[in-house]
Motif scaffolding. Structure first.
Motif, PDB file in Angstrom:
ATOM      1  N   ALA A  42       0.832  -1.215   0.000  1.00  0.00           N
ATOM      2  CA  ALA A  42       0.000   0.000   0.000  1.00  0.00           C
ATOM      3  C   ALA A  42       0.858   1.252   0.000  1.00  0.00           C
ATOM      4  N   GLN A  43       1.966   1.226   0.740  1.00  0.00           N
ATOM      5  CA  GLN A  43       2.851   2.393   0.782  1.00  0.00           C
ATOM      6  C   GLN A  43       3.560   2.603  -0.550  1.00  0.00           C
ATOM      7  N   MET A  46       1.467   4.655  -3.039  1.00  0.00           N
ATOM      8  CA  MET A  46       1.094   6.027  -2.685  1.00  0.00           C
ATOM      9  C   MET A  46       1.555   6.998  -3.768  1.00  0.00           C
ATOM     10  N   ARG A  54       5.788   5.931   4.931  1.00  0.00           N
ATOM     11  CA  ARG A  54       4.740   6.603   5.697  1.00  0.00           C
ATOM     12  C   ARG A  54       3.440   5.832   5.600  1.00  0.00           C
ATOM     13  N   ASP A  55       2.664   5.919   6.673  1.00  0.00           N
ATOM     14  CA  ASP A  55       1.356   5.272   6.684  1.00  0.00           C
ATOM     15  C   ASP A  55       0.428   5.972   5.697  1.00  0.00           C
ATOM     16  N   PRO A  56      -0.273   5.224   4.830  1.00  0.00           N
ATOM     17  CA  PRO A  56      -1.134   5.863   3.817  1.00  0.00           C
ATOM     18  C   PRO A  56      -2.250   6.722   4.409  1.00  0.00           C
ATOM     19  N   GLU A  57      -2.708   6.419   5.635  1.00  0.00           N
ATOM     20  CA  GLU A  57      -3.824   7.156   6.229  1.00  0.00           C
ATOM     21  C   GLU A  57      -3.349   8.275   7.138  1.00  0.00           C
ATOM     22  N   THR A  58      -2.462   7.969   8.079  1.00  0.00           N
ATOM     23  CA  THR A  58      -2.012   8.977   9.044  1.00  0.00           C
ATOM     24  C   THR A  58      -0.800   9.766   8.561  1.00  0.00           C
ATOM     25  N   TYR A  59      -0.117   9.258   7.551  1.00  0.00           N
ATOM     26  CA  TYR A  59       1.081   9.881   6.982  1.00  0.00           C
ATOM     27  C   TYR A  59       2.232   9.952   7.990  1.00  0.00           C
TER      28      TYR A  59
END
Length: 289
Positions: A42-43, A46, A54-59
């Motif tokens: 997932a990363q 991006m 980095r986390d895709p949701e919280t960055y």
């Protein structure tokens, strides 16, 4: 005087700017491989791509080692590492053993056709690998040689001429008085070679040996061809190229980057360990006398 001082400052500034640009150009691919190897699927998807995981949701900064775990759990990759180590080490040892003896003869002994032999050795390094691949594969297949010995023999085609040519310059740079003194003491040419002259060429042996090891470690074309009918003998570059994803047509980019980092680490460690010898080897043969 002020103008001269300003010009010198500008020159130094431009020089260091050029050094920084070259450094970034050389180091960035390796950094990007490490960065990508620490990202999940997932990363990696991006947009835009991030310079750190980095986390895709919280960055937030969120590296993961799942790609490294997947690579080390891959039996084909681990077997490829072992095969590459065997092939590279044996190729390097054979190239140094044969190349150093040949270089001693070409650098210190007198015989007819020495100059012609040197140019023939140099000419052998000019042929592209692909030009000899098909014929060499036909010969090896006809003789029934296993994949690993065939790779070692084929890698000698480009490591041995290089080793011989470079080592010859180092033997030429050694004083002839050493050879003459050994002859006066009753030493045979071979005793003079391995007891007196060979230890003095240690920097050259390390330099040429490391370059031969790197060439054999990274070689892909011959390895892919010779292991096509013997998959268990595949080296690590071939194993990485044949990585497959969990679903059809998926490219496991993170695992490929993790494998690339793992494969590069031994080479970096070797260079760091032998860096003084490498520098000495690269400069010792430059000045004769």
């Amino acid at each position: 005087m002020r103008n001269k001082g300003l010009i010198e400052v500008i020159k130094k500034g431009l020089f260091w700017l050029l050094v920084i640009i070259i450094f970034i150009y050389l180091v960035f691919p390796f950094y990007w491989a490490i960065n990508s190897s620490l990202k999940s699927e997932a990363q990696l998807q991006m947009t835009p791509a991030t310079f750190v995981p980095r986390d895709p949701e919280t960055y937030k900064f969120a590296p993961t080692l799942q790609n490294y775990r997947a690579v080390f759990s891959n039996d084909k990759f681990v077997r490829g590492l072992i095969n590459s180590a065997i092939v590279s080490m044996l190729t390097t040892l054979l190239a140094l053993a044969v190349g150093s003896v040949s270089a001693f003869a070409l650098g210190k002994l007198r015989f007819k056709g020495k100059t012609l032999s040197l140019y023939l050795i140099l000419a052998m390094t000019m042929f592209p690998q692909v030009t000899v691949l098909s014929g060499l594969y036909a010969v090896i297949n006809h003789l029934g040689i296993k994949a690993i010995p065939s790779m070692i023999l084929s890698y000698m085609l480009f490591t041995l001429p290089f080793t011989t040519w470079v080592m010859t310059s180092f033997f030429k740079s050694l004083p002839n008085e050493l050879l003459q003194s050994a002859q006066v003491d009753g030493a045979t040419p071979f005793q003079t070679f391995y007891k007196i002259l060979l230890p003095l060429t240690a920097p050259a042996l390390v330099t040429t040996g490391l370059l031969s090891f790197i060439a054999a470690w990274n070689e892909y074309l011959f390895a892919l061809t010779f292991t096509s009918i013997e998959p268990t003998a595949r080296t690590v570059p071939v194993a990485i190229a044949l990585f497959t994803g969990e679903v059809s047509r998926q490219i496991p980019f993170g695992e490929i980057m993790a494998a690339a980092v793992i494969v590069t680490i031994p080479l970096v460690v070797l260079v760091l360990i032998f860096q003084k010898r490498i520098v000495a080897g690269l400069t010792a043969g430059a000045v004769k006398g």
